[in-house]
Design an enzyme around this catalytic site. Sequence first.
Site, PDB file in Angstrom:
ATOM      1  N   THR A 135       0.595  -1.057   0.102  1.00  0.00           N
ATOM      2  CA  THR A 135       0.192  -0.147   0.287  1.00  0.00           C
ATOM      3  C   THR A 135       0.499   1.028  -0.371  1.00  0.00           C
ATOM      4  O   THR A 135       2.153   0.870   0.766  1.00  0.00           O
ATOM      5  CB  THR A 135      -0.464  -0.304   1.445  1.00  0.00           C
ATOM      6  OG1 THR A 135      -1.511   1.241   1.363  1.00  0.00           O
ATOM      7  CG2 THR A 135      -0.188  -0.429   2.518  1.00  0.00           C
ATOM      8  N   ASP A 136       0.419   2.653  -0.094  1.00  0.00           N
ATOM      9  CA  ASP A 136       0.498   4.006  -0.184  1.00  0.00           C
ATOM     10  C   ASP A 136       1.661   3.857   1.015  1.00  0.00           C
ATOM     11  O   ASP A 136       1.774   4.758   1.241  1.00  0.00           O
ATOM     12  CB  ASP A 136       0.080   4.638  -0.987  1.00  0.00           C
ATOM     13  CG  ASP A 136      -1.033   4.937  -1.092  1.00  0.00           C
ATOM     14  OD1 ASP A 136      -1.810   4.405   0.097  1.00  0.00           O
ATOM     15  OD2 ASP A 136      -2.066   6.168  -1.693  1.00  0.00           O
ATOM     16  N   GLU A 137      -0.218   3.954   2.050  1.00  0.00           N
ATOM     17  CA  GLU A 137       0.062   3.928   3.462  1.00  0.00           C
ATOM     18  C   GLU A 137       1.725   3.801   4.216  1.00  0.00           C
ATOM     19  O   GLU A 137       1.736   4.995   5.266  1.00  0.00           O
ATOM     20  CB  GLU A 137      -0.816   3.564   4.047  1.00  0.00           C
ATOM     21  CG  GLU A 137      -1.772   3.852   3.385  1.00  0.00           C
ATOM     22  CD  GLU A 137      -3.368   3.192   4.229  1.00  0.00           C
ATOM     23  OE1 GLU A 137      -3.698   3.339   5.454  1.00  0.00           O
ATOM     24  OE2 GLU A 137      -4.086   3.269   3.625  1.00  0.00           O
ATOM     25  N   TYR A 161      -1.777  -1.090  10.945  1.00  0.00           N
ATOM     26  CA  TYR A 161      -2.040  -1.274   9.966  1.00  0.00           C
ATOM     27  C   TYR A 161      -0.752  -0.726   9.117  1.00  0.00           C
ATOM     28  O   TYR A 161      -0.039  -1.408   8.231  1.00  0.00           O
ATOM     29  CB  TYR A 161      -2.839  -0.667   9.085  1.00  0.00           C
ATOM     30  CG  TYR A 161      -3.375  -0.902   7.752  1.00  0.00           C
ATOM     31  CD1 TYR A 161      -3.179  -2.423   6.732  1.00  0.00           C
ATOM     32  CD2 TYR A 161      -3.144   0.134   6.311  1.00  0.00           C
ATOM     33  CE1 TYR A 161      -2.617  -2.450   5.954  1.00  0.00           C
ATOM     34  CE2 TYR A 161      -3.164  -0.002   5.294  1.00  0.00           C
ATOM     35  CZ  TYR A 161      -3.180  -1.791   4.532  1.00  0.00           C
ATOM     36  OH  TYR A 161      -3.610  -1.910   3.147  1.00  0.00           O
ATOM     37  N   LYS A 165       2.247  -3.439   7.258  1.00  0.00           N
ATOM     38  CA  LYS A 165       2.504  -3.754   6.028  1.00  0.00           C
ATOM     39  C   LYS A 165       3.966  -3.470   5.946  1.00  0.00           C
ATOM     40  O   LYS A 165       4.887  -4.129   4.588  1.00  0.00           O
ATOM     41  CB  LYS A 165       1.129  -2.611   5.111  1.00  0.00           C
ATOM     42  CG  LYS A 165       0.122  -3.591   4.897  1.00  0.00           C
ATOM     43  CD  LYS A 165      -0.345  -4.555   4.976  1.00  0.00           C
ATOM     44  CE  LYS A 165       0.117  -4.675   2.815  1.00  0.00           C
ATOM     45  NZ  LYS A 165      -0.382  -5.910   2.073  1.00  0.00           N
TER      46      LYS A 165
HETATM   47  P1  NAD Z   1      -9.692  -7.531   2.171  1.00  0.00           P
HETATM   48  O1  NAD Z   1      -9.775  -7.158   3.492  1.00  0.00           O
HETATM   49  O2  NAD Z   1     -10.952  -6.510   0.750  1.00  0.00           O
HETATM   50  O3  NAD Z   1      -9.611  -8.804   2.082  1.00  0.00           O
HETATM   51  C1  NAD Z   1      -8.449  -9.418   2.336  1.00  0.00           C
HETATM   52  C2  NAD Z   1      -8.355 -11.211   2.013  1.00  0.00           C
HETATM   53  O4  NAD Z   1      -7.552 -11.835   3.098  1.00  0.00           O
HETATM   54  C3  NAD Z   1      -9.836 -11.770   2.606  1.00  0.00           C
HETATM   55  O5  NAD Z   1     -10.458 -12.786   1.974  1.00  0.00           O
HETATM   56  C4  NAD Z   1      -9.366 -12.092   4.122  1.00  0.00           C
HETATM   57  O6  NAD Z   1     -10.596 -13.329   4.681  1.00  0.00           O
HETATM   58  C5  NAD Z   1      -8.393 -13.004   4.001  1.00  0.00           C
HETATM   59  N1  NAD Z   1      -7.421 -12.844   5.087  1.00  0.00           N
HETATM   60  C6  NAD Z   1      -7.233 -11.980   6.519  1.00  0.00           C
HETATM   61  N2  NAD Z   1      -6.431 -12.491   6.837  1.00  0.00           N
HETATM   62  C7  NAD Z   1      -5.883 -13.647   6.309  1.00  0.00           C
HETATM   63  C8  NAD Z   1      -4.827 -15.281   7.151  1.00  0.00           C
HETATM   64  N3  NAD Z   1      -3.945 -14.532   7.831  1.00  0.00           N
HETATM   65  N4  NAD Z   1      -4.797 -16.200   6.137  1.00  0.00           N
HETATM   66  C9  NAD Z   1      -5.272 -16.391   5.018  1.00  0.00           C
HETATM   67  N5  NAD Z   1      -6.058 -15.508   4.053  1.00  0.00           N
HETATM   68  C10 NAD Z   1      -6.446 -13.985   5.458  1.00  0.00           C
HETATM   69  O7  NAD Z   1      -8.605  -6.539   0.991  1.00  0.00           O
HETATM   70  P2  NAD Z   1      -8.126  -5.452  -0.168  1.00  0.00           P
HETATM   71  O8  NAD Z   1      -8.858  -4.366   0.446  1.00  0.00           O
HETATM   72  O9  NAD Z   1      -8.351  -6.544  -1.086  1.00  0.00           O
HETATM   73  O10 NAD Z   1      -6.093  -5.987   0.233  1.00  0.00           O
HETATM   74  C11 NAD Z   1      -5.779  -6.824  -0.380  1.00  0.00           C
HETATM   75  C12 NAD Z   1      -4.777  -6.929   0.357  1.00  0.00           C
HETATM   76  O11 NAD Z   1      -4.047  -5.395  -0.847  1.00  0.00           O
HETATM   77  C13 NAD Z   1      -4.398  -6.048   0.692  1.00  0.00           C
HETATM   78  O12 NAD Z   1      -1.950  -6.810   1.700  1.00  0.00           O
HETATM   79  C14 NAD Z   1      -3.790  -4.994   1.464  1.00  0.00           C
HETATM   80  O13 NAD Z   1      -3.258  -4.360   2.189  1.00  0.00           O
HETATM   81  C15 NAD Z   1      -3.470  -4.468  -0.109  1.00  0.00           C
HETATM   82  N6  NAD Z   1      -4.144  -3.292  -0.328  1.00  0.00           N
HETATM   83  C16 NAD Z   1      -5.184  -2.834  -0.227  1.00  0.00           C
HETATM   84  C17 NAD Z   1      -6.405  -1.494  -0.501  1.00  0.00           C
HETATM   85  C18 NAD Z   1      -7.194  -0.515  -0.774  1.00  0.00           C
HETATM   86  O14 NAD Z   1      -7.623   0.149  -1.262  1.00  0.00           O
HETATM   87  N7  NAD Z   1      -7.790  -1.845  -0.245  1.00  0.00           N
HETATM   88  C19 NAD Z   1      -4.426  -0.075  -1.741  1.00  0.00           C
HETATM   89  C20 NAD Z   1      -3.856  -0.961  -1.804  1.00  0.00           C
HETATM   90  C21 NAD Z   1      -3.607  -2.128  -1.447  1.00  0.00           C
HETATM   91  P1  TYD Z   2     -10.824   3.528   4.336  1.00  0.00           P
HETATM   92  O1  TYD Z   2     -11.364   3.596   3.234  1.00  0.00           O
HETATM   93  O2  TYD Z   2     -10.503   3.230   5.566  1.00  0.00           O
HETATM   94  O3  TYD Z   2      -9.259   4.319   3.650  1.00  0.00           O
HETATM   95  P2  TYD Z   2      -7.674   4.276   4.053  1.00  0.00           P
HETATM   96  O4  TYD Z   2      -7.469   5.076   5.897  1.00  0.00           O
HETATM   97  O5  TYD Z   2      -7.079   3.393   3.777  1.00  0.00           O
HETATM   98  O6  TYD Z   2      -7.213   5.969   3.216  1.00  0.00           O
HETATM   99  O7  TYD Z   2     -11.257   5.780   4.264  1.00  0.00           O
HETATM  100  C1  TYD Z   2     -10.667   7.003   3.658  1.00  0.00           C
HETATM  101  C2  TYD Z   2     -10.803   8.362   3.599  1.00  0.00           C
HETATM  102  O8  TYD Z   2     -12.301   8.441   4.081  1.00  0.00           O
HETATM  103  C3  TYD Z   2      -9.627   8.215   5.266  1.00  0.00           C
HETATM  104  O9  TYD Z   2      -9.185   9.683   5.088  1.00  0.00           O
HETATM  105  C4  TYD Z   2     -10.700   8.135   6.473  1.00  0.00           C
HETATM  106  C5  TYD Z   2     -11.876   8.694   5.661  1.00  0.00           C
HETATM  107  N1  TYD Z   2     -13.219   8.442   6.302  1.00  0.00           N
HETATM  108  C6  TYD Z   2     -14.464   8.592   7.071  1.00  0.00           C
HETATM  109  O10 TYD Z   2     -14.041   9.880   7.093  1.00  0.00           O
HETATM  110  N2  TYD Z   2     -14.971   8.106   7.226  1.00  0.00           N
HETATM  111  C7  TYD Z   2     -15.534   6.953   7.357  1.00  0.00           C
HETATM  112  O11 TYD Z   2     -16.585   6.441   7.616  1.00  0.00           O
HETATM  113  C8  TYD Z   2     -14.463   5.909   6.937  1.00  0.00           C
HETATM  114  C9  TYD Z   2     -14.871   4.860   7.037  1.00  0.00           C
HETATM  115  C10 TYD Z   2     -13.309   6.603   6.116  1.00  0.00           C
END
Ligand code: NAD
Ligand code: TYD
Length: 354
Positions: A135-137, A161, A165
């Site tokens: 992630t970018d975080e 988080y 990561k």
């Molecule tokens: P998500 O929370 O929707 O899905 C995570 C999945 O991992 C779920 O299906 C969960 O059951 C599984 N999981 C969790 N713990 C596990 C374990 N111990 N063993 C096996 N499976 C397990 O997450 P997402 O949004 O799809 O993100 C996927 C990846 O991409 C993550 O690594 C996250 O850090 C990264 N990512 C997400 C975003 C975003 O915006 N959602 C952006 C950048 C990177």
């Molecule tokens: P989120 O979807 O949780 O992603 P991330 O924290 O990983 O960027 O949140 C996106 C942005 O929205 C973040 O700045 C937090 C804000 N946010 C709200 O303002 N209200 C909410 O209820 C949630 C879940 C997030």
Amino acid sequence: MENTILVTGGAGFIGSNFILQRMERESDSVVNLDKLTYAGHLRNLEAIANDRRHEFVHGDIADRGLVRGLLERRRPQAIVHFAAESHVDRSIRGPDDFIRTNVDGTFALLEEVRTYWGGLTEQERADFRFLHVSTDEVFGSLDPEDPAFSETTPYAPNSPYAASKAASDHFVRAYHHTYGLPVLTTNCSNNYGRFQFPEKLIPLVILNARAGKPLPVYGDGQNVRDWLYVEDHCEAIATVLTRGRVGQTYNIGGWNEKRNIDIVEIICDIVDEMAGRRGSSRRGLITFVKDRPGHDRRYAMDANKIERELGWRPLETFESGIRKTVRWYLENEEWVRDVTSGSYRQWIETHYSS
Ligand code: NAD
Ligand code: TYD
């Protein structure tokens, strides 16, 4: 090695989109290892339920015996590692699971993969890939005038988080440097699209707006995120997997910085248009609530490297992607009902009660 990839976390938001896209485009088999936490839903994979190229394995990446057996049995040529705890607010309330899965789980996976990889032929070792999805975080927070994060920006994670990561990214890097494991790491900005669990901003706001419930905006709503349509992210991962240079990291972003308040207003207007207005605009539901502790002010991604080296660019505009996403949530009430039962309600009540 078989013509097979192992995907971890493939029942989650991005992992399931990745598998569906992959199986449409490629002929290889996919083994999907997922623990099915609150965020994992096999429903996301309904479209391939009868496709024998997909094997679902219910289990934990930290279960080394299980992972070892799986690698020996299926002999994958690549691993795409999505499995993680992914919600910042949950990591603030209870970081334990984030350390367990994101740090210990990634470490366990790397150890088993290292052993498996060590037993391959020289050619197979050279062809193997371990792609770590991050992630970018991990880069921390930007001021308004700062340049976007690049691959050389120092790590400065601010939430539990992000720290978990970052730790996993460092282990992946070390396994390349020390053992020569052919790794690739992608760091992506905020995703949106179908199958995103409605604890995250965009699906939460769509569903609350439809139901006429308050739309919680943290702090002053001026925090900025860079948003990328999930299918573009999946294509970027596929591109890095086939053409990325081993040992490199690639930033992935949408060139689409937006303030949270603007995102929420855009969604209100689209839901008004698609679901019909009930009197006044849904913008009236916007409610400013207590800020997230340590809330990062701005993320922005410089995705020039992946474009220059590998020719990837996002295809979807935010305007088209967000409309598709709103429509999907409005049209998939059964999915919404399924994933928002039980533990979801508990989370919403605990987190937003104050
Ligand atoms: P998500 O929370 O929707 O899905 C995570 C999945 O991992 C779920 O299906 C969960 O059951 C599984 N999981 C969790 N713990 C596990 C374990 N111990 N063993 C096996 N499976 C397990 O997450 P997402 O949004 O799809 O993100 C996927 C990846 O991409 C993550 O690594 C996250 O850090 C990264 N990512 C997400 C975003 C975003 O915006 N959602 C952006 C950048 C990177
Ligand atoms: P989120 O979807 O949780 O992603 P991330 O924290 O990983 O960027 O949140 C996106 C942005 O929205 C973040 O700045 C937090 C804000 N946010 C709200 O303002 N209200 C909410 O209820 C949630 C879940 C997030």
